[in-house]
Write an enzyme that holds these catalytic residues in place. Sequence first.
Site, PDB file in Angstrom:
ATOM      1  N   GLY A  69      -6.864  -8.312   0.697  1.00  0.00           N
ATOM      2  CA  GLY A  69      -7.031  -7.021   0.053  1.00  0.00           C
ATOM      3  C   GLY A  69      -6.972  -7.160  -1.461  1.00  0.00           C
ATOM      4  O   GLY A  69      -7.707  -6.494  -2.194  1.00  0.00           O
ATOM      5  N   THR A  70      -6.102  -8.042  -1.926  1.00  0.00           N
ATOM      6  CA  THR A  70      -5.973  -8.283  -3.359  1.00  0.00           C
ATOM      7  C   THR A  70      -7.311  -8.731  -3.943  1.00  0.00           C
ATOM      8  O   THR A  70      -7.763  -8.215  -4.973  1.00  0.00           O
ATOM      9  CB  THR A  70      -4.891  -9.358  -3.593  1.00  0.00           C
ATOM     10  N   GLN A 177      -3.101   1.070   2.471  1.00  0.00           N
ATOM     11  CA  GLN A 177      -2.017   1.657   3.254  1.00  0.00           C
ATOM     12  C   GLN A 177      -2.491   2.667   4.287  1.00  0.00           C
ATOM     13  O   GLN A 177      -1.882   2.821   5.338  1.00  0.00           O
ATOM     14  CB  GLN A 177      -0.990   2.315   2.321  1.00  0.00           C
ATOM     15  N   SER A 194      -6.981  -4.220   3.512  1.00  0.00           N
ATOM     16  CA  SER A 194      -6.367  -5.497   3.853  1.00  0.00           C
ATOM     17  C   SER A 194      -5.955  -5.501   5.316  1.00  0.00           C
ATOM     18  O   SER A 194      -5.215  -4.630   5.758  1.00  0.00           O
ATOM     19  CB  SER A 194      -5.143  -5.666   2.956  1.00  0.00           C
ATOM     20  N   ALA A 195      -6.423  -6.516   6.062  1.00  0.00           N
ATOM     21  CA  ALA A 195      -6.246  -6.514   7.524  1.00  0.00           C
ATOM     22  C   ALA A 195      -4.792  -6.636   7.958  1.00  0.00           C
ATOM     23  O   ALA A 195      -4.396  -6.067   8.973  1.00  0.00           O
ATOM     24  CB  ALA A 195      -7.065  -7.634   8.139  1.00  0.00           C
ATOM     25  N   HIS A 196      -3.973  -7.380   7.203  1.00  0.00           N
ATOM     26  CA  HIS A 196      -2.609  -7.586   7.706  1.00  0.00           C
ATOM     27  C   HIS A 196      -1.775  -6.318   7.595  1.00  0.00           C
ATOM     28  O   HIS A 196      -0.648  -6.270   8.076  1.00  0.00           O
ATOM     29  CB  HIS A 196      -1.931  -8.785   7.035  1.00  0.00           C
ATOM     30  N   CYS A 322      16.552  -5.374  -9.355  1.00  0.00           N
ATOM     31  CA  CYS A 322      17.211  -6.618  -8.977  1.00  0.00           C
ATOM     32  C   CYS A 322      16.479  -7.338  -7.861  1.00  0.00           C
ATOM     33  O   CYS A 322      16.750  -8.503  -7.578  1.00  0.00           O
ATOM     34  CB  CYS A 322      18.655  -6.348  -8.561  1.00  0.00           C
TER      35      CYS A 322
END
Lengths: 475, 475
Positions: A69-70, A177, A194-196, A322
Amino acid sequence: MPYFDAASAAPLHPVAREALLASLDEGWADPARLYREGRRGRLLLDAAREAAAEAVGCRPDELVFTPSGTQAVHRGVAGALAARRRVGRRLLYSAVEHSSVLHAAEVHEAAGGTRAELAVDRTGRVAADEASAALTPDTALVCLQSANHEVGTEQPVEEVAALCQEAGVPLLVDAAQSLPWGPVPGAWSLLAASAHKWGGPPGVGLLAVRKGTRFAPQGPYDERESGRSPGFENIPGIVAAAASLRALRAAPETMDEAVRLRRLVERIRTRVPELVPDVEVVGDPVRRLPHLVTFSCLYVDGETLLHELDRAGFSVSSGSSCTSSTLAPSHVLRAMGVLSEGNVRVSLPYGTAEADVDRFLEVLPQVVRSVRERLGVPADVAATAGGAAAAPAPHEEPDEPAGLVVDSLGRRCPIPVIELAKVIGQVPVGGTVTVLSDDEAARQDIPAWCAMRDQEYVGERSAERGAAYVVRRRV
Amino acid sequence: MPYFDAASAAPLHPVAREALLASLDEGWADPARLYREGRRGRLLLDAAREAAAEAVGCRPDELVFTPSGTQAVHRGVAGALAARRRVGRRLLYSAVEHSSVLHAAEVHEAAGGTRAELAVDRTGRVAADEASAALTPDTALVCLQSANHEVGTEQPVEEVAALCQEAGVPLLVDAAQSLPWGPVPGAWSLLAASAHKWGGPPGVGLLAVRKGTRFAPQGPYDERESGRSPGFENIPGIVAAAASLRALRAAPETMDEAVRLRRLVERIRTRVPELVPDVEVVGDPVRRLPHLVTFSCLYVDGETLLHELDRAGFSVSSGSSCTSSTLAPSHVLRAMGVLSEGNVRVSLPYGTAEADVDRFLEVLPQVVRSVRERLGVPADVAATAGGAAAAPAPHEEPDEPAGLVVDSLGRRCPIPVIELAKVIGQVPVGGTVTVLSDDEAARQDIPAWCAMRDQEYVGERSAERGAAYVVRRRV
């Protein structure tokens, strides 16, 4: 062991697994070759493209597969901007986009382009009328996610797409999403996913570029995937990705599952503030993804909170500073102006057991309490902070204009906020506490604390080191 | 059904399949997350990196995984060039590199850089001393493949690496073809490879950048894979890729298999010219990949040849112009100056049965004969062409200085060469035939025909359309 981080990666869907296995023996050859092994690969690839296009709501020849997807976002943004270079070089995007959009924007700026952010409200939502005002004639591309990955808020994609269409500016939608839950409506021009995220295997993304959208792929040329995504095609992965997306869409239980998860999320949204003191639930309460909820806990260190939840068996993520390699809070929470400390994102995978959610609600209050105790937060700091002022300690000079000063230099989130909460009762109503801090999160969390605790945030002054945050006691 | 195109993609190695299955359930989560599913993924990724690094001969922290060998090359070239921008902007590479290198070079040139090619000899090999002379002070990067993907010739990587090291210029080695057979020796700086060439799954490449090599990743930033390859990691694919590479290296039979395939290839190299008239076997006869052999057949159309071999059950590839989308012969064959028509590349996968090779040698002569017949090549055109001159036809004027002219305009490879072969006997020894052709392959194949048929290639003249190729009859 409940895994509650589906927004990061969903476990492999059984259909994806089956399709992957089935295509390993058929999909390894080069689909550009004309011999039988190549033809078989091509058939699989074509069928996967058709299935994915149907699920996305575009034509098969408008859709290419990418390795992630990136990369779909990177290549989509670069190709759309390059094709509109003569019109203008301004890239407009919401302040809460995924980092892949921000990184593409950085590269664009480094190459001489300009960029502008669309602000969001406290729920993380863009206002369509603000998008309209921001659509200057030199705007080359607008990027807007369909729904936010950290807080679940849905964006007004359909309205913004209509405005973009009217202005003749392409809109790229990052649908990573939301695509598992349905196609993105409206007249968008480009779409990335993005498939995952939907239970497909890692290693597959998709980029749709609707006909009529000018597009000039950037980077080294490759004849594969219409010249839009270089490199040998990962056919077994692509087949598995498309099959699982189709399975989600075809199954009548997907809608039921969305309803069921929405109810579970609603339970978390309601119960967490009842069970845990000093919590802010963030994101739009209604216009949101069905499976995702995010909240932040005052006086808590996000990293320890995640660690303790992991020990208790729950895998969640966080936008707290953090938990980030840069020690800066998530840009999404920052843009929303909400608390970032003790931040927890819960995103339920398909099929999450109700009992696991209930168990999470059982465990969370204890975990937060123990983290607060370890940080030395008095059990009644909240009450004290908002309660009657204690007499100022003799060495303090509350009547001095500068009021009380707390030196938190060198201390990280959530310490500056804890220190502030501890002393606010020591100044009279109307008096001020100034917190010196060089922690990035303080800039966001001190005002957020004031809003939550009904105190007045006066503002920030520059200081020799870090910044000085001034708070006036109101209650 | 024998598959003889391992150089394009190898069938999935059983170890790769097993490793992929085993890691599907463990390797789907984000390895950047600290919860148990993320930690499991991280462990798998780290172990795969160690195994791959050992097989490559580098440190694990020098190696990143990419979504393909193509992207490994693209990113490797871009990152190395950007880091040396101040030194110079000249990219030097052999004329027979894989298209991914050429495409990276095109982008570099379009961005204001310069590029230069290292010529190869007729075997496709670069001369190390020519590389030395070409190493100008402004050379930012040299690219040299370990072995050629079309003809199998090994390059003098070790010598060129030593020269580059002396000159302080980094060397990027595209090891896609040779890595299955062993590590690349020498002081290379960067190395790229592709898992589906060694029986790993599609969707995985690797890029090694040795410590001390300046490297500035280009394109949008991503924190994954040391900032050198953006996008969510395909852990199951990576695990399968590393496991199969390690299996190949660890197995004592790999060396035996290389010896065995080399013997089978040797049989093809020897027998094909004996069995098929007018064939040129190309590539270095000794310094070559164990499993790959390439030959070209005069008077044959590569596309039909591939089609007929496919019908006969053999999957091979070709560098002939008619098998390329650009209708230009392979740049490799062009750079070598060898015949491109009727080109066949045979690359034997691990475990190829000897009987399949013998069957190929049985089938090939019939197939070539039938293709030649269909193209109207007289069975004795070779003999006739080299034999006694037939009396010129009455309408020809062989004594005219221009000699005989053959108009092949609008006709594609191998027709211009067939026409030439048909008429050469019609001019007296010393007379010329001029072939008019607008086919890209003629530029290469007419001189190659002359060399094979012992005729004199006079040269090329420009013509109103296409070019005029002049041949003088010598025998």
